[in-house]
Design an enzyme around this catalytic site. Structure first.
Site, short mmCIF file in Angstrom:
data_model
loop_
_atom_site.label_atom_id
_atom_site.label_comp_id
_atom_site.label_asym_id
_atom_site.label_seq_id
_atom_site.Cartn_x
_atom_site.Cartn_y
_atom_site.Cartn_z
N ARG A 145 0.35 2.27 -11.06
CA ARG A 145 1.44 3.17 -11.48
C ARG A 145 0.92 4.15 -12.52
O ARG A 145 1.24 5.34 -12.50
CB ARG A 145 2.62 2.35 -12.07
N PHE A 162 7.06 2.29 1.38
CA PHE A 162 7.32 0.91 0.96
C PHE A 162 7.65 0.92 -0.53
O PHE A 162 7.04 0.21 -1.33
CB PHE A 162 6.11 0.00 1.23
N CYS A 182 -2.41 -6.04 0.19
CA CYS A 182 -2.26 -7.27 -0.60
C CYS A 182 -2.43 -8.52 0.25
O CYS A 182 -2.08 -9.62 -0.18
CB CYS A 182 -0.91 -7.28 -1.33
N ASP A 203 1.92 1.20 0.13
CA ASP A 203 1.78 -0.16 -0.41
C ASP A 203 2.58 -1.14 0.44
O ASP A 203 3.63 -1.63 0.02
CB ASP A 203 2.25 -0.19 -1.87
N SER A 240 12.44 -0.03 4.14
CA SER A 240 13.39 -0.49 5.16
C SER A 240 14.55 -1.28 4.55
O SER A 240 15.52 -1.57 5.23
CB SER A 240 12.67 -1.35 6.20
N1 SAH Z 1 5.31 -0.55 -3.63
C1 SAH Z 1 6.35 -1.45 -4.06
C2 SAH Z 1 6.15 -2.86 -3.57
C3 SAH Z 1 6.13 -2.95 -2.05
S1 SAH Z 1 6.75 -4.43 -1.48
C4 SAH Z 1 6.47 -1.36 -5.59
O1 SAH Z 1 5.80 -0.52 -6.19
O2 SAH Z 1 7.24 -2.11 -6.17
C5 SAH Z 1 6.89 -4.13 0.21
C6 SAH Z 1 8.14 -3.37 0.58
O3 SAH Z 1 7.99 -3.00 1.94
C7 SAH Z 1 9.44 -4.13 0.51
O4 SAH Z 1 10.34 -3.43 -0.31
C8 SAH Z 1 9.96 -4.18 1.94
O5 SAH Z 1 11.37 -4.01 2.03
C9 SAH Z 1 9.26 -3.01 2.55
N2 SAH Z 1 8.98 -3.04 4.00
C10 SAH Z 1 8.48 -4.05 4.73
N3 SAH Z 1 8.24 -3.64 5.99
C11 SAH Z 1 8.62 -2.33 6.05
C12 SAH Z 1 8.60 -1.34 7.07
N4 SAH Z 1 8.12 -1.62 8.28
N5 SAH Z 1 9.04 -0.10 6.77
C13 SAH Z 1 9.52 0.17 5.55
N6 SAH Z 1 9.54 -0.71 4.55
C14 SAH Z 1 9.10 -1.96 4.80
#
Ligand code: SAH
Length: 389
Positions: free
Chosen positions: A208, A224, A333, A293, A247
């Protein structure tokens, strides 16, 4: 009286001698009568004392070391907790009041994660042995930190292998709803209950910070986005606008609230509830800075090949949306995809997209996610900052 002890096989004690925390069942010559979760002394085949571990016959990692010397195991737990808190006090607390206080084996405490959000602590317990040690851990944390609340959020798939079911609930103090935290002067609402992990991705703090440093005047896409950590960081760094995609509707709502909590306008900054794979295929503008991410695509070893296909696809799609001279922060991750493999995936995505791509930085660990040199398996997060032409 001879104390009951676990005895290791000849030539199978090297990892323990090298301070690795795990004892696999195949390394054990004999176990005494004991209850799963109990602590036992660990001896070499010829009776040399090697330390203490808690044991659980149900798990293939049958033992996890708590001390590698004569220190009584409960005392060792207290000393390691104190050591973990000391490290954070020195390096993390000047910047934020949200931090990982205990990072499992990284802090010499197998099976235990403790996150701190202001005056609320959140525990995550992965093993039966650590579950039995919870009273000791709580006593120490309450004594050292005087928290307002301690909540447990133990919903890990690995608990099943330990014979434990998921558990979530208040362990001590007040039942707080959401808590507000502050990181590098930015504010975030964290909702622990029903959240992913313990509520906030503390392991991304350094990323960040990097995004904030580089976002000025850039049009940013945060894929994400979850609760919007990168979106807020980018706007704090002077981004021209940020599109945040996830999502999960509730996650996007919280991301929206986190933007306004920091005084950033909704106008110009879009929030999209969508599948990222689908969103990246839509026609639309090119971006100057994309953050990718995703969740762990490989949850187990056998998932690695399909997971790499997923990482490749998403990176290739993101590269299509990257303008000339743009940045792409791409993270992974999945524990089972290591950095060299992830770099190959990025190479394939770049080759298929035909773009010129350079790695200009690698993921930096956050200070509160230490990796134990004797037990490197606890490292899982890797990432590259790419320069795309
Ligand atoms: N980058 C975030 C953490 C990501 S966690 C941060 O900085 O806090 C992963 C996220 O991906 C979750 O919120 C989940 O809802 C989302 N996710 C999972 N599969 C997805 C998809 N196919 N498309 C969009 N979002 C998705």
């Amino acid at each position: 009286m001879i104390q009951p002890a676990a005895i290791l096989k000849k030539d199978r004690d090297k990892p323990v001698r090298q301070r690795h925390h795990w004892i696999f069942s195949g390394a054990v010559q004999s176990l005494p009568d004991f209850e799963d979760g109990d602590i036992l002394p660990v001896l070499s085949h010829d009776g040399e004392f090697l330390g203490s571990a808690y044991f659980n016959r149900k798990s293939s990692i049958v033992g996890r070391m708590l001390s590698f010397d004569e220190t009584p195991p409960l005392e060792a737990v207290g000393l390691r907790l104190a050591g973990a808190l000391e490290l954070r006090k020195k390096f993390v607390e000047p910047v934020t009041n949200a931090e990982r206080l205990v990072n499992g084996e990284g802090d010499g405490l197998p099976g235990l994660i403790v996150d701190c959000y202001g005056d609320m602590l959140v525990l995550q317990v992965a093993t039966l042995g650590m579950d039995k040690l919870k009273p000791v851990v709580l006593e120490h944390l309450i004594g050292a930190l005087k928290p307002r609340s301690i909540y447990e959020k133990s919903d890990l798939p690995t608990r099943g292998e330990e014979g434990l079911s998921d558990f979530e609930g208040l362990l001590y103090g007040e039942d707080c709803g959401s808590v507000e935290i502050s990181e590098a002067g930015l504010r975030f609402l964290v909702e622990v209950r029903g959240a992913q992990k313990t509520g906030f991705y503390l392991d991304l703090r350094e990323s960040r910070c990097l995004v904030r440093t580089l976002a000025k005047d850039r049009r940013v896409l945060n894929c994400f986005c979850y609760t919007g950590g990168f979106s807020v960081a980018a706007l704090a760094g002077g981004a021209a606008a940020v599109d945040s995609v996830d999502s999960s509707g509730p996650a996007v709502s919280l991301a929206r609230r986190n933007l306004s909590l920091n005084g950033f306008p909704e106008a110009g900054n879009r929030f999209v509830v969508a599948d990222v794979f689908e969103y990246l295929r839509r026609d639309g503008p090119l971006y100057d800075f994309i953050i990718l991410d995703p969740p762990a695509f490989a949850k187990k070893k056998t998932d690695v090949i399909p997971a790499c296909r997923g990482y490749k696809d998403i990176n290739r799609l993101a590269l299509r949306k990257a303008g000339r001279g743009s940045l792409l922060l791409t993270l992974c991750c999945s524990h089972f995809v290591d950095e060299p493999l992830f770099q190959k995936v990025v190479f394939q995505a770049a080759a298929e997209s035909g773009r010129e791509v350079r790695i200009i930085q690698r993921h930096r660990l956050a200070f509160d996610h230490p990796v134990n040199v004797y037990h490197p398996e606890s490292e899982y997060l890797k990432g590259f900052l790419l320069y795309v032409r």
